[in-house]
Motif scaffolding. Structure first.
Motif, PDB file in Angstrom:
ATOM      1  N   UNK A  77      33.993  36.047  45.334  1.00 47.78           N
ATOM      2  CA  UNK A  77      34.412  35.188  44.233  1.00 47.78           C
ATOM      3  C   UNK A  77      33.934  33.751  44.403  1.00 47.78           C
ATOM      4  N   UNK A  78      33.753  33.083  43.262  1.00 46.15           N
ATOM      5  CA  UNK A  78      33.350  31.677  43.239  1.00 46.15           C
ATOM      6  C   UNK A  78      34.133  30.956  42.146  1.00 46.15           C
ATOM      7  N   UNK A  79      34.735  29.828  42.497  1.00 46.55           N
ATOM      8  CA  UNK A  79      35.448  29.036  41.490  1.00 46.55           C
ATOM      9  C   UNK A  79      36.925  29.350  41.415  1.00 46.55           C
ATOM     10  N   UNK A  80      37.524  29.005  40.257  1.00 46.26           N
ATOM     11  CA  UNK A  80      38.962  29.194  40.051  1.00 46.26           C
ATOM     12  C   UNK A  80      39.242  30.597  39.537  1.00 46.26           C
ATOM     13  N   UNK A  81      40.264  31.217  40.108  1.00 47.36           N
ATOM     14  CA  UNK A  81      40.681  32.542  39.648  1.00 47.36           C
ATOM     15  C   UNK A  81      42.163  32.717  39.907  1.00 47.36           C
ATOM     16  N   UNK A  82      42.748  33.720  39.277  1.00 49.04           N
ATOM     17  CA  UNK A  82      44.174  33.983  39.450  1.00 49.04           C
ATOM     18  C   UNK A  82      44.385  35.452  39.782  1.00 49.04           C
ATOM     19  N   UNK A  83      45.106  35.686  40.854  1.00 49.71           N
ATOM     20  CA  UNK A  83      45.419  37.062  41.264  1.00 49.71           C
ATOM     21  C   UNK A  83      46.863  37.345  40.858  1.00 49.71           C
ATOM     22  N   UNK A  84      47.031  38.379  40.050  1.00 49.24           N
ATOM     23  CA  UNK A  84      48.352  38.677  39.489  1.00 49.24           C
ATOM     24  C   UNK A  84      49.016  39.826  40.252  1.00 49.24           C
ATOM     25  N   UNK A  85      50.314  39.662  40.476  1.00 51.29           N
ATOM     26  CA  UNK A  85      51.097  40.656  41.201  1.00 51.29           C
ATOM     27  C   UNK A  85      52.378  40.981  40.440  1.00 51.29           C
ATOM     28  N   UNK A  86      52.892  42.181  40.682  1.00 54.83           N
ATOM     29  CA  UNK A  86      54.255  42.525  40.283  1.00 54.83           C
ATOM     30  C   UNK A  86      55.135  42.431  41.512  1.00 54.83           C
ATOM     31  N   UNK A  87      56.315  41.877  41.333  1.00 50.35           N
ATOM     32  CA  UNK A  87      57.286  41.802  42.416  1.00 50.35           C
ATOM     33  C   UNK A  87      58.487  42.624  41.988  1.00 50.35           C
ATOM     34  N   UNK A  88      58.869  43.636  42.791  1.00 55.12           N
ATOM     35  CA  UNK A  88      60.000  44.478  42.380  1.00 55.12           C
ATOM     36  C   UNK A  88      61.329  43.889  42.844  1.00 55.12           C
ATOM     37  N   UNK A  89      62.414  44.578  42.513  1.00 54.36           N
ATOM     38  CA  UNK A  89      63.763  44.069  42.800  1.00 54.36           C
ATOM     39  C   UNK A  89      64.020  43.911  44.301  1.00 54.36           C
ATOM     40  N   UNK A  90      63.249  44.656  45.116  1.00 51.79           N
ATOM     41  CA  UNK A  90      63.395  44.562  46.575  1.00 51.79           C
ATOM     42  C   UNK A  90      62.391  43.605  47.197  1.00 51.79           C
ATOM     43  N   UNK A  91      61.712  42.840  46.347  1.00 55.84           N
ATOM     44  CA  UNK A  91      60.723  41.841  46.780  1.00 55.84           C
ATOM     45  C   UNK A  91      59.477  42.463  47.417  1.00 55.84           C
ATOM     46  N   UNK A  92      59.169  43.707  47.047  1.00 54.46           N
ATOM     47  CA  UNK A  92      57.871  44.284  47.381  1.00 54.46           C
ATOM     48  C   UNK A  92      56.896  43.827  46.309  1.00 54.46           C
ATOM     49  N   UNK A  93      55.663  43.456  46.705  1.00 60.74           N
ATOM     50  CA  UNK A  93      54.708  43.023  45.692  1.00 60.74           C
ATOM     51  C   UNK A  93      53.511  43.974  45.627  1.00 60.74           C
ATOM     52  N   UNK A  94      52.933  44.063  44.419  1.00 61.93           N
ATOM     53  CA  UNK A  94      51.828  44.984  44.161  1.00 61.93           C
ATOM     54  C   UNK A  94      50.729  44.270  43.372  1.00 61.93           C
TER      55      UNK A  94
END
Length: 480
Positions: free
Chosen positions: A267-284
């Motif tokens: 990657x080069x430059x600005x980007x955004x990585x999106x995640x889901x966070x569940x009720x137990x604070x696990x992220x995907x």
């Protein structure tokens, strides 16, 4: 880089130009016939009309934009967000014409533009992903087998999707076929690609994203997270930074994961990585957006950086001027997307004439604005008027300042999401931090908003009556 063309309109075009001017770079605006008198056109050093009002005849015409850039001897093109910002072919077109594309290389755009290709790219980096299938399918029978294996509820998603299009939640087996057909049809219509995939639907999810920036010298940094769980129709309306639920440990793990995602596609430059966070604070891992995000101002305020300036420096092949351990979270920022939409009518677009349009000002208030009083809202584009951003030492301070700013934002002629933003900021679930992406479904209704407005009107009337009585008493006092 002496001259920059901004291939966009509205508030983001002005936002990019402000930083360019600060850096001593001249700017070129492009505009459609509908935007001839728009603020971004007046703000630029030069401006050129590139076509009729529909975006397919103007802002999406990469060939015309390149032609303008060459004629005006432009060094670089900044695409903003939307339109051509994640179009790999346009990035290639810039490269072929020796014009700097202020964004990632076309290869990274292609990989991250497909949710399936993105999942394939990050596989080797041991990044957690929502259970599901990592191949596109259209076969109902196979879809049913997969759904039974991972368990209902499931989420059908368009591989080329975005903005909630081609996305369907399926609660039970009997609904699978109809929802699958709808998702394929919608994805085909919106993206020209009907491929969909299936994954486990995470109940009570929070939408957390990490801002990253990568240079051409091998440095990749993250600028912490943004909480983007307040959404309508799978699109964000209220965003904040930092998230009130992340511990330092989870923040670091998500930041490290985001950096790995960036590295997975050079990657080069600005980007955004999106995640889901569940009720137990696990992220995907969800996806990567290969551009500057609408909500980037909240990150700028808490980290003290100008992300557009960093984008331009990276595009000029400069190294990032800071290290990860130098970046710290300072204070709290909140953003409301001010759309010309009617929150009392299912957030449908509200086109019309801005009879009154006055934005709030004051310490801790920032408005990235694209409109002026007396303008019409075009029907051809996204109905966002501006972004209202507030900053405080604490979350509570930022929320209170947002409520005050909303009250001082005067708009007459169209309906806006301002009342909805105030409703969110005053709601116990939001203030406590105990909310997820179902906030609108669980707590919001037009009736609730109307009731709140009626209560405020009654209170205002009572105060006015009380003041009138007090004034009358003063008038009746005998003159000594």
């Amino acid at each position: 880089m002496k001259k920059l063309l901004v291939a966009n309109r509205g508030e983001i075009a002005i936002r990019v130009m402000k930083t360019a001017h600060k850096m001593g770079i001249k700017t070129v605006a492009v505009f459609s016939t509908a935007d001839r008198n728009a603020p971004h056109v007046k703000y630029a050093n030069e401006a050129v009309c590139i076509g009729e009002a529909p975006s397919s005849q103007s802002y999406l015409r990469g060939d015309k934009i390149i032609e303008v850039a060459k004629n005006l001897k432009v060094d670089a093109i900044h695409p903003g967000y939307g339109f051509l910002s994640e179009n790999a072919s346009f990035a290639e077109l810039c490269e072929d014409n020796n014009i700097i594309f202020v964004g990632p290389k076309s290869k990274a755009i292609k990989i991250m533009g497909s949710k399936l290709a993105a999942k394939e790219a990050v596989k080797a980096y041991d990044i957690p992903m929502v259970p599901g299938i990592d191949e596109a399918i259209t076969d109902i029978k196979k879809a049913l087998e997969i759904a039974k294996e991972i368990g209902f509820p499931i989420l059908i998603k368009a591989s080329a999707g975005g903005g909630g299009k081609g996305m369907r939640v399926v609660e039970k087996e009997s609904d699978l076929e109809s929802q699958m057909n709808r998702a394929i049809s919608e994805a085909t219509s919106a993206f020209g690609d009907g491929s969909v995939f299936i994954e486990k639907y995470v109940t009570s999810p929070r939408h957390i994203e990490i801002q990253v920036m990568a240079d051409s010298h091998g440095n990749v940094l993250h600028f912490f997270e943004r909480e983007c769980s307040i959404q309508r129709r799978h699109q964000k309306v209220v965003e904040e930074a930092p998230s009130c639920v992340l511990t330092p440990d989870i923040r670091q793990k998500m930041g490290d994961a985001a950096i790995k995602v960036a590295k997975s596609c050079d990657y080069l430059g600005a980007g955004t990585v999106e995640f889901l966070l569940d009720a137990d604070h696990n992220f995907y891992f969800l996806e990567m957006n290969t551009r500057l995000q609408v909500e980037h101002p909240v990150t700028e305020l808490i980290s003290g950086v100008d992300l557009v300036e960093l984008q331009i420096k990276v595009a000029r092949c400069e190294a990032l001027p800071m290290q990860q351990d130098e970046l710290k979270i300072n204070g709290h920022a909140l953003e409301l997307r001010v759309y010309a939409e009617d929150p009392l009518n299912d957030f449908l677009p509200s086109v019309g004439h801005l009879k009154i349009y006055k934005i709030p000002v004051g310490e801790g208030i920032r408005v990235d604005n694209g409109f002026e009083e007396g303008m019409d809202i075009p029907i051809y584009y996204d109905p966002m008027l501006s972004k209202l951003i507030t900053y405080g030492k604490t979350r509570e301070e930022a929320i209170q300042l947002m409520i005050k700013a909303i009250e001082n934002y005067q708009v007459k002629g169209v309906e806006t999401t301002l009342p909805f933003g105030k409703y969110v900021c005053e709601h116990d679930a939001f203030r406590s931090g105990n909310f997820d992406t179902h906030f609108v479904k669980n707590y919001y209704s037009p009736e609730a908003l109307k009731q709140e407005a009626d209560n405020e009107a009654k209170l205002a009337a009572l105060i006015a009556v009380k003041q009138y009585i007090e004034d009358q008493k003063l008038l009746r006092l005998p003159v000594k």
